[in-house]
Design a protein around this motif. Sequence first.
Motif, PDB file in Angstrom:
ATOM      1  N   ASN A 559      50.584  19.695  31.210  1.00  0.00           N
ATOM      2  CA  ASN A 559      49.561  20.608  30.708  1.00  0.00           C
ATOM      3  C   ASN A 559      48.882  21.352  31.857  1.00  0.00           C
ATOM      4  O   ASN A 559      48.599  22.554  31.766  1.00  0.00           O
ATOM      5  N   GLN A 561      50.248  21.848  34.603  1.00  0.00           N
ATOM      6  CA  GLN A 561      51.256  22.775  35.113  1.00  0.00           C
ATOM      7  C   GLN A 561      51.284  24.066  34.254  1.00  0.00           C
ATOM      8  O   GLN A 561      51.412  25.182  34.769  1.00  0.00           O
ATOM      9  N   VAL A 562      51.109  23.834  32.941  1.00  0.00           N
ATOM     10  CA  VAL A 562      51.054  24.992  32.033  1.00  0.00           C
ATOM     11  C   VAL A 562      49.850  25.871  32.369  1.00  0.00           C
ATOM     12  O   VAL A 562      49.953  27.104  32.440  1.00  0.00           O
ATOM     13  N   SER A 565      50.585  27.717  35.347  1.00  0.00           N
ATOM     14  CA  SER A 565      51.483  28.822  35.022  1.00  0.00           C
ATOM     15  C   SER A 565      50.708  29.976  34.405  1.00  0.00           C
ATOM     16  O   SER A 565      50.935  31.158  34.709  1.00  0.00           O
ATOM     17  N   MET A 566      49.798  29.649  33.506  1.00  0.00           N
ATOM     18  CA  MET A 566      49.026  30.690  32.836  1.00  0.00           C
ATOM     19  C   MET A 566      48.153  31.444  33.831  1.00  0.00           C
ATOM     20  O   MET A 566      48.017  32.667  33.742  1.00  0.00           O
ATOM     21  N   TYR A 568      48.871  31.827  36.930  1.00  0.00           N
ATOM     22  CA  TYR A 568      49.798  32.693  37.672  1.00  0.00           C
ATOM     23  C   TYR A 568      50.114  33.946  36.856  1.00  0.00           C
ATOM     24  O   TYR A 568      50.037  35.074  37.356  1.00  0.00           O
ATOM     25  N   LEU A 569      50.446  33.704  35.561  1.00  0.00           N
ATOM     26  CA  LEU A 569      50.808  34.840  34.713  1.00  0.00           C
ATOM     27  C   LEU A 569      49.634  35.813  34.557  1.00  0.00           C
ATOM     28  O   LEU A 569      49.818  37.026  34.542  1.00  0.00           O
ATOM     29  N   GLU A 572      49.059  38.044  37.494  1.00  0.00           N
ATOM     30  CA  GLU A 572      50.060  39.098  37.627  1.00  0.00           C
ATOM     31  C   GLU A 572      49.529  40.447  37.093  1.00  0.00           C
ATOM     32  O   GLU A 572      50.062  41.497  37.382  1.00  0.00           O
ATOM     33  N   GLN A 587      44.563  28.022  40.677  1.00  0.00           N
ATOM     34  CA  GLN A 587      45.890  27.434  40.514  1.00  0.00           C
ATOM     35  C   GLN A 587      46.071  26.209  41.427  1.00  0.00           C
ATOM     36  O   GLN A 587      46.558  25.162  41.005  1.00  0.00           O
ATOM     37  N   ARG A 591      46.660  22.380  40.496  1.00  0.00           N
ATOM     38  CA  ARG A 591      47.808  21.678  41.082  1.00  0.00           C
ATOM     39  C   ARG A 591      47.385  20.366  41.765  1.00  0.00           C
ATOM     40  O   ARG A 591      48.073  19.361  41.689  1.00  0.00           O
ATOM     41  N   TYR A 621      51.906  21.158  50.023  1.00  0.00           N
ATOM     42  CA  TYR A 621      51.787  22.181  48.978  1.00  0.00           C
ATOM     43  C   TYR A 621      50.846  23.323  49.404  1.00  0.00           C
ATOM     44  O   TYR A 621      51.161  24.515  49.249  1.00  0.00           O
TER      45      TYR A 621
ATOM     46  N   GLU B  12      58.331  23.312  28.180  1.00  0.00           N
ATOM     47  CA  GLU B  12      57.019  23.949  28.073  1.00  0.00           C
ATOM     48  C   GLU B  12      57.232  25.463  28.151  1.00  0.00           C
ATOM     49  O   GLU B  12      57.601  25.982  29.200  1.00  0.00           O
ATOM     50  N   ILE B  14      55.261  27.997  28.256  1.00  0.00           N
ATOM     51  CA  ILE B  14      54.474  28.798  29.194  1.00  0.00           C
ATOM     52  C   ILE B  14      55.003  28.652  30.604  1.00  0.00           C
ATOM     53  O   ILE B  14      55.133  29.619  31.352  1.00  0.00           O
ATOM     54  N   VAL B  15      55.381  27.356  30.913  1.00  0.00           N
ATOM     55  CA  VAL B  15      55.966  27.121  32.237  1.00  0.00           C
ATOM     56  C   VAL B  15      57.278  27.895  32.345  1.00  0.00           C
ATOM     57  O   VAL B  15      57.576  28.541  33.363  1.00  0.00           O
ATOM     58  N   PHE B  17      58.016  30.496  30.758  1.00  0.00           N
ATOM     59  CA  PHE B  17      57.669  31.913  30.861  1.00  0.00           C
ATOM     60  C   PHE B  17      57.320  32.278  32.292  1.00  0.00           C
ATOM     61  O   PHE B  17      57.724  33.333  32.804  1.00  0.00           O
ATOM     62  N   GLU B  18      56.557  31.419  32.981  1.00  0.00           N
ATOM     63  CA  GLU B  18      56.196  31.643  34.383  1.00  0.00           C
ATOM     64  C   GLU B  18      57.443  31.728  35.236  1.00  0.00           C
ATOM     65  O   GLU B  18      57.610  32.624  36.075  1.00  0.00           O
ATOM     66  N   LYS B  21      59.226  34.873  34.669  1.00  0.00           N
ATOM     67  CA  LYS B  21      58.535  35.961  35.373  1.00  0.00           C
ATOM     68  C   LYS B  21      58.861  35.944  36.859  1.00  0.00           C
ATOM     69  O   LYS B  21      59.152  36.974  37.464  1.00  0.00           O
ATOM     70  N   ARG B  22      58.763  34.752  37.426  1.00  0.00           N
ATOM     71  CA  ARG B  22      58.992  34.633  38.865  1.00  0.00           C
ATOM     72  C   ARG B  22      60.437  35.017  39.188  1.00  0.00           C
ATOM     73  O   ARG B  22      60.721  35.683  40.180  1.00  0.00           O
ATOM     74  N   LYS B  25      60.895  38.594  39.018  1.00  0.00           N
ATOM     75  CA  LYS B  25      60.260  39.166  40.205  1.00  0.00           C
ATOM     76  C   LYS B  25      61.182  39.054  41.407  1.00  0.00           C
ATOM     77  O   LYS B  25      61.207  39.912  42.293  1.00  0.00           O
ATOM     78  N   PRO B 106      55.297  21.823  42.102  1.00  0.00           N
ATOM     79  CA  PRO B 106      55.114  23.223  41.654  1.00  0.00           C
ATOM     80  C   PRO B 106      56.033  24.203  42.416  1.00  0.00           C
ATOM     81  O   PRO B 106      56.362  23.947  43.567  1.00  0.00           O
ATOM     82  N   LYS B 108      57.709  27.304  44.273  1.00  0.00           N
ATOM     83  CA  LYS B 108      57.394  28.249  45.344  1.00  0.00           C
ATOM     84  C   LYS B 108      58.504  29.288  45.318  1.00  0.00           C
ATOM     85  O   LYS B 108      59.682  28.922  45.309  1.00  0.00           O
TER      86      LYS B 108
END
Lengths: 747, 131
Positions: A559, A561-562, A565-566, A568-569, A572, A587, A591, A621, B12, B14-15, B17-18, B21-22, B25, B106, B108
């Motif tokens: 979650n 991570q989701v 991701s959101m 990040y999105l 954008e 983010q 993390r 990281y 997931e 959304i993940v 989807f990310e 996108k990446r 890109k 995550p 990179k």
Amino acid sequence: MNWDETPLKLKLILYITIAVLFIMASSTAIIVSIVTTQKIDIEYSRSTEISQNYANQFNADMRENMAIPNTVARSLERYSSDDRFEINQKLEHILRENPRLIGVYVGYEPDAFDGNDLEYVNADYHDETGRFLPFWNRIGGEVDVEPLIDYDTEDYYQLPKQMRTDVVTEPYLYQGELIVSFVSPIIVDDEFKGIAGVDVSLDYIDDSVHDIQVLENGYAMVVSNSGTLLSHPQDKNAIGTTNIMDLHDEPVYMLLADINEGISGHIEVNDPITGKKSIIFYEPVDMGNFAFILSIPKDEMLADAIGLRDKLIIISTLAVIFMGSMGYLIALSITRPIKNIVDSFGKVSTDVSKGKLDSRADTDVAIDFKDIPIGLNEILSILEDYASKLKESNKTMQEMRVVINSSQVVVFLWLPEDKWPVEVVSDNITQFGYQPEEFTSGKLLYADIVHPEDLHKVEKDLDELVAQHTYYNGTKSVQKNKIIDTIPEYFTSEYRIITKSGDVRWVDERTLLRLDQNGTVTYLQGIILDITDRKQAEDALLNIEKVRKKEIHHRVKNNLQVISSMLYLESEHFSDPEVIESFKNSQNRVRSMALIHEEIYKSEDMRSVDFTDYVNKLGVYLLEAYNIGNGKIQLNLDIEKVYLSIDTSIPLGMIVNELVSNSLKHAFDPAENGQIDIVLKSKEDNYLLLVSDDGKGFPSHVDFRNTDSLGLQLVNTLVDQLDGTIDLESDDGSTQFKITFREINKV
Amino acid sequence: MSKIKVLVVEDENIVGFEIKKRLKKLGYSVHAVAKTGQDAINKAATTYPDIILMDIMLKGDMTGIEAADTIRQKHNIPIIYLTAYSDEETILRAKETNPYGYILKPFKEEDMKITIEMALNKHKKEMQETQ
């Protein structure tokens, strides 16, 4: 017959009879002895008295006889008339006046009376000597006078002349008549003039003695001192002619000797007259040369005593018989109720042996014995009660045994010795493939089936418990009760055993320490229960729990991570670098949290975080996130190997995230080399976190506690959440944040 | 030259989807994002991707490793695992399916690109060796 096997009744009869017999026999013997002796003494005394009486009587007679010549002699000593005629007349008168006299006489020495002997030669009642010798007598039946004869030789004249005393002659026969002479000397002026005497027939002695009869066959007789019989109970011819020595044997000499000595007495002889064993009593008569003899047959004399003795013996015998009968009755009165009781007890015994415990002894017995059957019946009642309880207990035990053997609980009784030898084990040990006999025979010891990896722990735990009990019971008896409360009575342990087939099974043991009075452990009594299924279920549950927690953390991490991701999105859509930076910061924060959950679900206990590993990953990281992967900035970690709870780890991780991000963003100029140090040390419950860099230093005009920077605001907030403190040390060449804290909800 | 077609397998959305996108890109073409193992197997058969980025932990009965194993047996498509798992057991299980690389979460972007390019290169070489 063995005395021990002799019936009590017979014993009692024997005891009583023998005792009575002994008492009666001894008492009878004593009584008979005393009575007989007394009786014999009385008989002897009586016989002696009879003898003395007769002797005294004869003595009196003799004295009376002697009194006449004595009186005549005394008169003649004083006589001076010289008248032979007058004297003659007086003598005749005396004879006639005394019929028992045979003769009365005087005899003078020559010319001693009147000096005129010549004148009277051969005159009437004179002999040729003319001496005055008149002898008046009734020998021929009529009263007559004649001169004395043999006066020169015979004792009747010579003895008084010589002895000048009164003389009583030995009895002698004179013309067929046994007579004795009593003579008294006539002495004038100390000169013997002649004698005066009387002759007495002794026939009256025989007459008076002959009639004496003592008892049935006893008789009396008189003998002279020389032993001549003066009387005879049967043979008159023996009188005067027979000597007593001719009748008897030797003991008679003693009798004669005693008589001559004037001693009385008695002897025991076989009397030829009666032909019986007799006692001869003899009593000398003082006046005269003879003795009174009394012969009494011994059996007659002692007849009374013997009769009395016989009566006493008969009475005693009857008493013995009577007492024996009484003894029999007494024995019967004692043994009969005893026999009844014994019979009753025998019946009870037979009944009880057959299991009939309701049987009772007959109490209808003699009052003296009543308590015996009553007592037995009370015992039987108690016994019946116990038996009933025992039966119930056995039934319960049997039921318990069935319950135990049909259950999985195996009951053991162990000895508290090396390797625990088994005393008792329930049959259901077979569930592990073993037979009870393998243990009870000693072939197998309990330790043999305990898993080798668990054996040491079980031994140690059990030994410690036993030692505690032994110590506190043995040496701390005073405080025993107080202390013992704190020591567990039960030994409980879960360990593995190996079955006969080699399988491993988990068991739960619960054992009670059985102590003796001294507090020493004597037995270990306990159970083991196969808990393999439970253990497996527990393991499965643990695994499920582990999987579940893992899943939760995984889900949280996903979650996050989701969210990352959101962010990040979302970023954008923006072109403003500050906005993009803000998104990146957020983010990174997400993390850093996600990493925590990743660490947690990787951990064994699902509760703690390996903070070393975490900081390492976070650092890598962040370096990558800020595109500092080319090695310009070096990250140095000196993290003590600690595991922190999730409540501590998340804020601490975010603090590290913010401080390291801060250093990466602000401490170094682009293309500048540098290093960031993260140090974590613990001291007891306190931790010290140092985050430092060798960059340009923290701006001196900025108060890190009160700044617009969200990162530092978060750091202060999170330090506060940890109840910690934060300090800053900074100069131109370095910046160091020093944070101290205590772990929250320590694992 | 046409874009490399990538099949992303991520439960997931959304993940996923990310990632999509990446990847776009970075210049890749993503035709589909599969959510389950079975979905991945189906999409692999219908979209013929040049490479598959496979998440190990997937919803449903099948894990990413199992799905990768099935796909590998049917199709000659290089597969890269996307995973946050770095424990020994997971790595061992993944190794057995002979993957072309790993991309650790995550993400990179640089790592993604390098790993994908290396996998494609490796695959290309293998193909050439086979021919």
